[in-house]
Each structure stands twice: as structure tokens, then as C-alpha cells.
Scaffold this active site. Sequence first.
Site, PDB file in Angstrom:
ATOM      1  N   ASP A  17       0.827  -1.203   0.000  1.00  0.00           N
ATOM      2  CA  ASP A  17       0.000   0.000   0.000  1.00  0.00           C
ATOM      3  C   ASP A  17       0.866   1.260   0.000  1.00  0.00           C
ATOM      4  O   ASP A  17       1.932   1.297   0.620  1.00  0.00           O
ATOM      5  CB  ASP A  17      -0.889  -0.028   1.254  1.00  0.00           C
ATOM      6  CG  ASP A  17      -1.749   1.204   1.392  1.00  0.00           C
ATOM      7  OD1 ASP A  17      -2.651   1.388   0.550  1.00  0.00           O
ATOM      8  OD2 ASP A  17      -1.519   1.995   2.335  1.00  0.00           O
ATOM      9  N   GLU A  58       1.292  -0.289  -5.018  1.00  0.00           N
ATOM     10  CA  GLU A  58       0.342   0.766  -5.380  1.00  0.00           C
ATOM     11  C   GLU A  58       1.125   2.056  -5.640  1.00  0.00           C
ATOM     12  O   GLU A  58       1.304   2.881  -4.754  1.00  0.00           O
ATOM     13  CB  GLU A  58      -0.681   0.983  -4.261  1.00  0.00           C
ATOM     14  CG  GLU A  58      -1.732   2.018  -4.613  1.00  0.00           C
ATOM     15  CD  GLU A  58      -2.425   2.610  -3.397  1.00  0.00           C
ATOM     16  OE1 GLU A  58      -3.570   3.070  -3.541  1.00  0.00           O
ATOM     17  OE2 GLU A  58      -1.817   2.636  -2.305  1.00  0.00           O
ATOM     18  N   ASP A  73     -10.234   2.134  -3.792  1.00  0.00           N
ATOM     19  CA  ASP A  73     -10.022   3.582  -3.720  1.00  0.00           C
ATOM     20  C   ASP A  73     -10.679   4.319  -4.873  1.00  0.00           C
ATOM     21  O   ASP A  73     -11.360   5.326  -4.687  1.00  0.00           O
ATOM     22  CB  ASP A  73      -8.525   3.898  -3.726  1.00  0.00           C
ATOM     23  CG  ASP A  73      -7.841   3.603  -2.410  1.00  0.00           C
ATOM     24  OD1 ASP A  73      -8.465   3.809  -1.351  1.00  0.00           O
ATOM     25  OD2 ASP A  73      -6.679   3.166  -2.429  1.00  0.00           O
TER      26      ASP A  73
END
Length: 423
Positions: free
Chosen positions: A202, A227, A304
Amino acid sequence: MKKHILAAALAAGTFAAVPNASAATPTQQAGASKAILLQGFHWQSASATNPNWYNRLRGNATDLAALGITHVWFPPSSDSAAPEGYLPRRLDVLDSSYGTSGDLYEAVRALKEQGIQSIADIVVNHRVGTKGWADFTNPTWSTYTVVNGDECNCGMGSGDTGTGFSAGRDLDHTNVGETQNGIKHWLNYTIKPVGFTGLRFDYVRGFGAGYAGQYANAFAPDFCVGEVWPDFDLNNLNANRQMIMDWINGTGNACGAFDFTTKGILNDALANGNYWRLKATDGKPQGTIGWWPAMSVTFVDNHDTGPAASCGSGQNLWAAPCGSVMQGYAYILTHPGIPTVFYPHVYDWGLKAQIGALINARKAAGVTSTSPVAIQQATQGLYAAIVTGGTRQLAMKIGPNSWSPGSGWTLQTSGTNYAVWIK
């Protein structure tokens, strides 16, 4: 060697990643991968209306195998100050808003029995205290693991190696004794015993890429993805692609990355008809799949960017047009890279049959993460391509304008503004 190759590429006016043969590249990113990833949750999966998400994944194990899913990306597993899991608190405690540690173990086991590997969501850019700003417990870390200059005014560590994150205490990844060794111990003695074989990192812009590479190598995943959400400029896509390539190289090629470039282009094409953006000047796909497809993980939406169980719910930070997501799947499920399917699109939006038909076409043609693409059309209102698989050729089109690959092709599946054929 690497420096000279990059210099030559820059001089020629092109940008690219430089594969490092000596790096510990995960199996699925080494090339010709047949993997299909499912993001096994959305932003509202930890809500009161979903009391035990792990049990839901366990119950869908057989169904996901039949759909053709090979890997499932789980939500963050550790105890968190936020129900979604992205404010990790007690790393070694695996009871969360998604279920108990026992439920987690059972879900991973059920998937493994169906031949599906599980991917852990790794949040190590930041951490929050158990009761206060930085009283870290389970495991106990001192404030020397917090970067100097953090909002808590408590950080005793070195400076941040990436972009700051104000909602949590930014961790000092230069700290070998507590931070680096602590994360590696957590990965190998808390996360790996669950049965996880892969990693999703992340918010990797928050810390140096080399540290993600260290952690990946310590875990030795079969699948790894970061990410890397770059600043997006439709008029400077190479800069977007290069930032992602730089991060992959920065890990020592120990981890691939999500293809946010393709995501942004698809958003524009589906919303405004600008399908011509999908073709780069070199004739290849414009996303990171055009530069390094083996390391690229494609997606239409995630927890997201997109909605959750219905259009308009969830975060919606950068969503594809709700009525056009199947065009997005017709693109990523026929093209190189490792495609990602979003859980709510399968189970809440009623798209399982359509997505399954595309996955079947990909498999029937033998398309892999590195299959070559010959773009046939890339104009306003139309994109069409022929992809050479391991056994057959696959033709596809998206967009409202008509197109056919000609005689000798068999239509495999179609829907509003998309079609796929096999030869």
C-alpha cells in the site's frame, strides 16, 4: 550496464524499465503469467452490513475457482484504528473488522483447496499507536521508528524516505534494528503462517522503493504488486509510466506495480470516446503494459478509485463510468499484463457471467501477461486489436463504432460496445 541502457533510451527519446536478471523477481512477474487476480473486497466490506467478510470469501472459494480466478487480494489483516484496515495499529493481532484470525486462516485455506493463492495487503508506510500517537504495541516499537518531523512531534528517527502521510506516524525505514527487522519478522512469522503467498504494498510513494524490495525478498512471494499512484497528466503519459517503471526498478525488480496509466486512459476513453489514447506512438499499448507487461497489473476500478456494492457508493476517487465497466474488462482481460477483477463487479453488479465469458476467452486463446498486441484501430469511438496467445489469436474491440476482424473468426462474447473473437 543499467545506467548505459537508460542513457541510450533517454537519448533516443524513449522511456523504459530495465530488467535486472539478478533480481529476485516473483514467479508471476517473471513473464508469460496466466494469473487473474481478484480484489476480494471493496471500501465498505468492513461495514456493519458485512459482519464477517472472511467467511464470505471462504464461501465463494469454489465459485471463484470456476470463474477462473487464480489469486485473491485480501484486505489488510492486522488490527487497525480504521475499520478498512489502512491505519495499522497492532500488527501481530489478526482480529479485524473483516473477521477473526481464525476466520482469516479458514478463508485462505478454503481458497488454497481450490487452487487459489492469497495476497496479503501490506501497509508499512505508517502505523498508529495503541492508545496515543505512537505507543506501538504488538509488536512494541520505540519512537525511533517514527520519522523526524512527523506530525506527532515525537519522531526520533531519520527523515522520511518518501511522501508524508498525516493520518498515521510515518515509519523510519532506514532504521534496521526495529523497523526493517520488525517488518520482516511480521511478514514471515505473522503473515506467512496464515497461508499468504503474495504481497500487495500500500501507498509505496510514502517510502523508498528499495525498502519494499527488501521486504519482498525477505518474504519471497510468488506475486508482488505495489500501489504506485502517480500524478496523472493525459498530455504527458510517458512521465506517468516512467514513475511506475522507476519504482519497479527501485525494488530491484522484486515487485510489479498496478498500471495506473492504463486506468487513467480507460477512464478518459470510456467517458469521452478518446479510444485513440490507448495506442502509443510506437504502436504499442499506451499504459505500462506497453513498456513492461510482465510487471504490470491492470484494473478497471479498486477500493479507492471506484464505487463499492453499487454505483455511487464507496470512495469514488477516480471511477470508471459505471455503465461502461464491461468495456474496461474487455480491454484488460484480453491484453497483456496481469488483470484484476473487482469483487463488487462480480457479486453485486450482476456482471459475473459477462466477466467469466471474457476470462474464458482469454484462457481459450492462451493469452498471458506478455502476449504481443497488434493494434488495428485506435480512433475516436473505437479501439480494436489482435492479441496473439499461446495457442490461438484473439481479436477484440471496444467503443460504439463498428469493427470486425474479418472472416475465419468465431465470436466468443459480446455486450454493449464490446466484442471478442477467437481464431
